[in-house]
Design a protein around this motif. Structure first.
Motif, PDB file in Angstrom:
ATOM      1  N   ASN A  68       0.831  -1.211   0.000  1.00  0.00           N
ATOM      2  CA  ASN A  68       0.000   0.000   0.000  1.00  0.00           C
ATOM      3  C   ASN A  68       0.865   1.260   0.000  1.00  0.00           C
ATOM      4  N   HIS A  69       2.058   1.180   0.646  1.00  0.00           N
ATOM      5  CA  HIS A  69       2.979   2.309   0.620  1.00  0.00           C
ATOM      6  C   HIS A  69       3.598   2.459  -0.777  1.00  0.00           C
ATOM      7  N   ILE A  70       3.897   1.325  -1.384  1.00  0.00           N
ATOM      8  CA  ILE A  70       4.475   1.355  -2.732  1.00  0.00           C
ATOM      9  C   ILE A  70       3.507   2.002  -3.715  1.00  0.00           C
ATOM     10  N   ARG A  71       2.205   1.684  -3.566  1.00  0.00           N
ATOM     11  CA  ARG A  71       1.212   2.282  -4.466  1.00  0.00           C
ATOM     12  C   ARG A  71       1.203   3.801  -4.316  1.00  0.00           C
ATOM     13  N   HIS A  72       1.319   4.290  -3.072  1.00  0.00           N
ATOM     14  CA  HIS A  72       1.332   5.737  -2.834  1.00  0.00           C
ATOM     15  C   HIS A  72       2.600   6.366  -3.415  1.00  0.00           C
ATOM     16  N   ILE A  73       3.748   5.725  -3.241  1.00  0.00           N
ATOM     17  CA  ILE A  73       5.020   6.243  -3.772  1.00  0.00           C
ATOM     18  C   ILE A  73       4.975   6.339  -5.293  1.00  0.00           C
ATOM     19  N   LEU A  74       4.466   5.283  -5.928  1.00  0.00           N
ATOM     20  CA  LEU A  74       4.384   5.276  -7.390  1.00  0.00           C
ATOM     21  C   LEU A  74       3.451   6.375  -7.897  1.00  0.00           C
ATOM     22  N   ALA A  75       2.352   6.606  -7.176  1.00  0.00           N
ATOM     23  CA  ALA A  75       1.399   7.651  -7.571  1.00  0.00           C
ATOM     24  C   ALA A  75       2.041   9.028  -7.489  1.00  0.00           C
ATOM     25  N   VAL A  76       2.825   9.263  -6.392  1.00  0.00           N
ATOM     26  CA  VAL A  76       3.501  10.557  -6.213  1.00  0.00           C
ATOM     27  C   VAL A  76       4.553  10.752  -7.309  1.00  0.00           C
ATOM     28  N   GLU A  77       5.318   9.676  -7.617  1.00  0.00           N
ATOM     29  CA  GLU A  77       6.346   9.764  -8.653  1.00  0.00           C
ATOM     30  C   GLU A  77       5.731  10.046 -10.017  1.00  0.00           C
ATOM     31  N   LEU A  78       4.600   9.388 -10.299  1.00  0.00           N
ATOM     32  CA  LEU A  78       3.919   9.609 -11.570  1.00  0.00           C
ATOM     33  C   LEU A  78       3.419  11.032 -11.683  1.00  0.00           C
ATOM     34  N   GLU A  79       2.865  11.562 -10.569  1.00  0.00           N
ATOM     35  CA  GLU A  79       2.364  12.939 -10.570  1.00  0.00           C
ATOM     36  C   GLU A  79       3.503  13.924 -10.800  1.00  0.00           C
ATOM     37  N   ALA A  80       4.672  13.648 -10.177  1.00  0.00           N
ATOM     38  CA  ALA A  80       5.827  14.531 -10.356  1.00  0.00           C
ATOM     39  C   ALA A  80       6.303  14.505 -11.801  1.00  0.00           C
ATOM     40  N   ASP A  81       6.356  13.289 -12.380  1.00  0.00           N
ATOM     41  CA  ASP A  81       6.777  13.159 -13.779  1.00  0.00           C
ATOM     42  C   ASP A  81       5.814  13.896 -14.700  1.00  0.00           C
ATOM     43  N   THR A  83       3.896  16.453 -13.916  1.00  0.00           N
ATOM     44  CA  THR A  83       4.032  17.892 -13.729  1.00  0.00           C
ATOM     45  C   THR A  83       5.206  18.440 -14.546  1.00  0.00           C
ATOM     46  N   ILE A  84       6.343  17.719 -14.502  1.00  0.00           N
ATOM     47  CA  ILE A  84       7.516  18.135 -15.269  1.00  0.00           C
ATOM     48  C   ILE A  84       7.204  18.107 -16.758  1.00  0.00           C
ATOM     49  N   GLU A  85       6.517  17.051 -17.190  1.00  0.00           N
ATOM     50  CA  GLU A  85       6.164  16.912 -18.603  1.00  0.00           C
ATOM     51  C   GLU A  85       5.222  18.024 -19.039  1.00  0.00           C
ATOM     52  N   THR A  86       4.255  18.347 -18.169  1.00  0.00           N
ATOM     53  CA  THR A  86       3.293  19.407 -18.477  1.00  0.00           C
ATOM     54  C   THR A  86       3.992  20.752 -18.630  1.00  0.00           C
ATOM     55  N   ARG A  87       4.934  21.005 -17.728  1.00  0.00           N
ATOM     56  CA  ARG A  87       5.684  22.271 -17.801  1.00  0.00           C
ATOM     57  C   ARG A  87       6.517  22.339 -19.073  1.00  0.00           C
ATOM     58  N   LEU A  88       7.138  21.211 -19.430  1.00  0.00           N
ATOM     59  CA  LEU A  88       7.960  21.181 -20.633  1.00  0.00           C
ATOM     60  C   LEU A  88       7.109  21.430 -21.876  1.00  0.00           C
ATOM     61  N   ILE A  89       5.936  20.782 -21.929  1.00  0.00           N
ATOM     62  CA  ILE A  89       5.040  20.962 -23.072  1.00  0.00           C
ATOM     63  C   ILE A  89       4.582  22.413 -23.162  1.00  0.00           C
ATOM     64  N   ALA A  90       4.246  23.006 -22.011  1.00  0.00           N
ATOM     65  CA  ALA A  90       3.806  24.404 -21.992  1.00  0.00           C
ATOM     66  C   ALA A  90       4.911  25.331 -22.495  1.00  0.00           C
TER      67      ALA A  90
END
Length: 380
Positions: A68-81, A83-90
């Motif tokens: 359950n902790h791994i699922r939360h970590i992966l979700a946070v990492e995906l959100e960070a990735d 966000t970076i991708e969104t900024r780059l596209i913008a």
């Protein structure tokens, strides 16, 4: 080359760490792994992205994290990735808009210059009057060009007195093409006239053997294969019939008339791909809409499934089309294309019609054989 998909067993072997297919299915149920693609036989198919994600899960487990902790970590990492991708596209979108604004301003300047320099002999009195007014203004070229549009009012009356002489106008506007064969010069001129954009001349690319291959093919009565009926309908049927060349359509559905429809049809119906692989040796292929058709042609050529005499590849698109054209320019057969996103059925048909016309009007022309030996293996 497309990456090969993995079965669930191959996935576990690639990841290692004691992972089993049963554990993978469990991770799917918990949402740790996204549901994979399925094969026609309903088998799970995995990509390198799945391998990387599962390796990350194994690494986190080995560090002592609960699922359950791994699922939360992966979700946070995906959100960070994301966000970076969104900024780059913008950022890239902002840069693109700035470039497009500059191009728009340059296009307006070019249009004003074309209106002045593109005057044929019958319009040169107007041209002289504009030049005289510019001289009287005593402004530098950059400022003067910006004032041209204001000077046209009342000066265009003479255009109603005669038809425009396109050949004469292009003499002042086209880049220097004197190092190219006469047939090639004529082809580029006709493409420019078909779209009204002189800058197109800088993006036209021909294989060194394209003209020779096309003339030999047309004289032998080769079949002409267009990607859709819209392109086939724009071909010079009278001249092609005279040469004994029959016209066929690859995606043989008269209701498909746009690039979007052609692209979807080619992907959804396997019969068009199968038809492509059965094309007659020595045919001429002309693609004006669907980039996936051109990609499939390049793949079939590479695998020696087809051997066309010439490919005219000018599909429409903003990602697949430029990629398809780059692949075409790397093939060993003769080709004609327009680099980048520019293209369309009218331009593709115009290219073929120009070559066919040259075969009939200039049957003994050998201008395309006058290249230097060192140029024979280089594409323009």
């Amino acid at each position: 080359m497309k990456a090969r998909c993995l079965t669930i067993k191959e996935l576990t072997e690639a990841v290692g760490g004691g992972i089993t297919p049963r554990m993978v299915r469990h991770y799917h149920q918990l949402g740790l792994l996204p549901q994979p693609m399925r094969s026609p036989g309903n088998y799970r198919l995995y990509t390198q992205t799945d391998v990387n994600r599962l390796q990350r899960i194994v690494a986190l487990k080995q560090q002592g994290f609960q699922l359950n902790h791994i699922r939360h970590i992966l979700a946070v990492e995906l959100e960070a990735d994301t966000t970076i991708e969104t900024r780059l596209i913008a950022s890239l979108q902002q840069q693109y808009r700035a470039v497009m604004q500059q191009m728009s301003q340059l296009r307006q300047t070019a249009s004003a210059l074309e209106s002045l320099l593109g005057r044929d002999r019958n319009c040169q009195l107007i041209q002289a009057e504009v030049l005289a007014q510019l001289k009287l203004l005593e402004v530098e070229t950059k400022v003067g060009v910006g004032q041209l549009e204001k000077l046209w009012s009342g000066l265009d009356a003479n255009v109603h007195a005669h038809p425009e002489d396109f050949h004469e106008s292009l003499q002042y506007l086209l880049p220097d093409l004197c190092d190219r064969p006469v047939i090639e010069q004529d082809l580029i001129s006709k493409l420019v006239l078909a779209c009204g954009d002189v800058s197109l001349a800088s993006f036209v690319r021909l294989h060194p053997e394209a003209i020779a291959a096309s003339r030999e093919a047309f004289k032998s009565g080769c079949p002409i294969i267009a990607d859709i009926s819209t392109v086939a309908g724009a071909l010079d049927q009278t001249r092609l019939i005279h040469l004994g060349c029959r016209i066929e359509t690859l995606i043989d559905n008269p209701h498909i008339t746009t690039a979007k429809e052609a692209e979807l049809a080619f992907w959804q119906e396997r019969k068009w791909r199968e038809k492509l692989q059965q094309l007659e040796k020595g045919c001429v292929l002309i693609v004006g809409y669907a980039p996936s058709v051109l990609l499939a042609i390049c793949e079939a050529i590479a695998e020696q499934q087809i051997q066309p005499a010439l490919v005219i590849g000018m599909p429409i698109g903003f990602s697949h089309a430029p990629a398809a054209k780059r692949q075409l320019m790397q093939t060993s057969i003769a080709w004609i294309t327009i680099e980048g996103t520019l293209g369309g059925g009218l331009l593709a048909a115009t290219a073929l019609n120009a070559l066919v016309e040259s075969v009939i009007d200039k049957p003994e022309c050998h201008c395309y054989l006058s290249k230097l030996p060192g140029q024979q293996n280089k594409a323009k």
